[in-house]
Design a protein around this motif. Sequence first.
Motif, PDB file in Angstrom:
ATOM      1  N   ARG A  71       0.795  -1.228   0.000  1.00  0.00           N
ATOM      2  CA  ARG A  71       0.000   0.000   0.000  1.00  0.00           C
ATOM      3  C   ARG A  71       0.826   1.276   0.000  1.00  0.00           C
ATOM      4  O   ARG A  71       0.333   2.329  -0.421  1.00  0.00           O
ATOM      5  N   LEU A 119      -8.794   4.228  -3.089  1.00  0.00           N
ATOM      6  CA  LEU A 119      -8.297   4.354  -1.720  1.00  0.00           C
ATOM      7  C   LEU A 119      -9.414   4.767  -0.761  1.00  0.00           C
ATOM      8  O   LEU A 119      -9.475   4.282   0.375  1.00  0.00           O
ATOM      9  N   GLU A 122     -11.237   1.766   0.051  1.00  0.00           N
ATOM     10  CA  GLU A 122     -10.483   0.950   1.000  1.00  0.00           C
ATOM     11  C   GLU A 122     -10.667   1.474   2.432  1.00  0.00           C
ATOM     12  O   GLU A 122     -10.842   0.690   3.372  1.00  0.00           O
ATOM     13  N   PHE A 123     -10.612   2.769   2.610  1.00  0.00           N
ATOM     14  CA  PHE A 123     -10.850   3.336   3.935  1.00  0.00           C
ATOM     15  C   PHE A 123     -12.261   3.006   4.420  1.00  0.00           C
ATOM     16  O   PHE A 123     -12.461   2.629   5.586  1.00  0.00           O
ATOM     17  N   SER A 126     -12.566  -0.419   5.648  1.00  0.00           N
ATOM     18  CA  SER A 126     -11.879  -0.634   6.918  1.00  0.00           C
ATOM     19  C   SER A 126     -12.588   0.063   8.082  1.00  0.00           C
ATOM     20  O   SER A 126     -12.083   0.056   9.212  1.00  0.00           O
ATOM     21  N   ARG A 398      -2.397   7.236   1.032  1.00  0.00           N
ATOM     22  CA  ARG A 398      -1.592   6.034   1.276  1.00  0.00           C
ATOM     23  C   ARG A 398      -0.818   6.160   2.601  1.00  0.00           C
ATOM     24  O   ARG A 398      -0.687   5.189   3.352  1.00  0.00           O
ATOM     25  N   TYR A 401      -3.284   5.568   5.326  1.00  0.00           N
ATOM     26  CA  TYR A 401      -3.650   4.150   5.347  1.00  0.00           C
ATOM     27  C   TYR A 401      -2.547   3.351   6.035  1.00  0.00           C
ATOM     28  O   TYR A 401      -2.809   2.439   6.836  1.00  0.00           O
TER      29      TYR A 401
END
Length: 408
Positions: A71, A119, A122-123, A126, A398, A401
């Motif tokens: 990542r 991204l 992805e956040f 999560s 990134r 993350y």
Amino acid sequence: MERYDLLYRLYDTFDAAGVREEQDFVDLLPPLDSRVGLSHWQAVADELSNEKARIRRSLPDGDRYAELAARATRDQAFTALDLYTKYGRAVNALVLDVDETLRSAGSTDNEIPREVLHLLTEFHESGVPIVICTGQTLENVKGFAIQGLGNELVHSGDVSIVYEAGTGVFTPGHGSDTKRLLYETLDESVQSVFESVRGRVIRDLPDELRGNVHLQGNEFNVTLKPNFETGSDDAEAVIDGGLVYMLDLLGEAVTDDPAGPTWARAFYAESDPEIESVLSDRDALPEAGVTDEIPDDVRATFDRVTIAYYHADAAELSAVDLNKAAGVEAALDVLGVDDPFVLVMGDSKSDLDVMEWVAANDCGISAAPDHSSPGVLDHVRDTDGLVFDRGDASSMLRTIYALNLLVD
């Protein structure tokens, strides 16, 4: 083994750059109908799986470091570890400006890059809520958010939109709290000023502005925009003229005294060097000492109203009590983020309000593109130095993350 040592070992021993490229290929490749294309995608996915497995077997807490390699670059990972060492917390919400932050007309054709959108997904997956914080109208923001992130994500209950720089908050999936109209909480005296200016701003346009500017479709803020390309000489000329015009309208809305427009020019020139410069260039700057003549009741109303100037882009009338920081507080409340530690990304004066609120309350970190307004850059450099290249919001996402991966 300390985390810094593990990071050195990860990036010195393994081909982390190759792992990251494979991860990006697997994540970002558009859907394929070709058997050959699908076969290549599967081959890359298998190689990625093998490389991650090697890292997992070789390092303590290998799952964490395999994901870091996939990542984040070396620099991003070490920046993330510095942030973890300083704060010891994961970011539990993203607060993101859009124009010239997530997307940039200078390098991304004014579209949010696919990498950034992925991204953000992805956040979201999560468990990190997303607050889109913008000066745009709600309908504009809803449109690109749904188009970019997808209807399901936007209506998941974990996405909030602070629009028109804090006049309203829209959080789908929260019942009666789905839409909060913060401007309805203002005193009637302040609301009447906006009603007066909004009612006259187009009707009474001077000849040199007529046909050259338009009123942005805001619910509350009054924003003049150019009918020319943003940043052009023509846009600069009409927005500079529009600024002077709106100052005069404000002065007339606040008081019946004929000196109202002069008082408004003097008051806002004294508080904002950019406004002072525009007025000076147009020979519209009142003489020194005029602010001393402003009656207390008029000054008190001016203190409740902001005139914002955005070079060759907009002249905007807004309420001091309604800003992005107030909108973000309301959004986090609706989202149920009780102990916020947020990432704020933005480039303009209105974003600085949020950054300063975060710093004052020790509830997050701030980042900005390198073309941001001077005040924003000064603040970001004085805190954590998280300045990224224009059009490269993904690098900062990134980094954050990676920070969240490092937190136990």
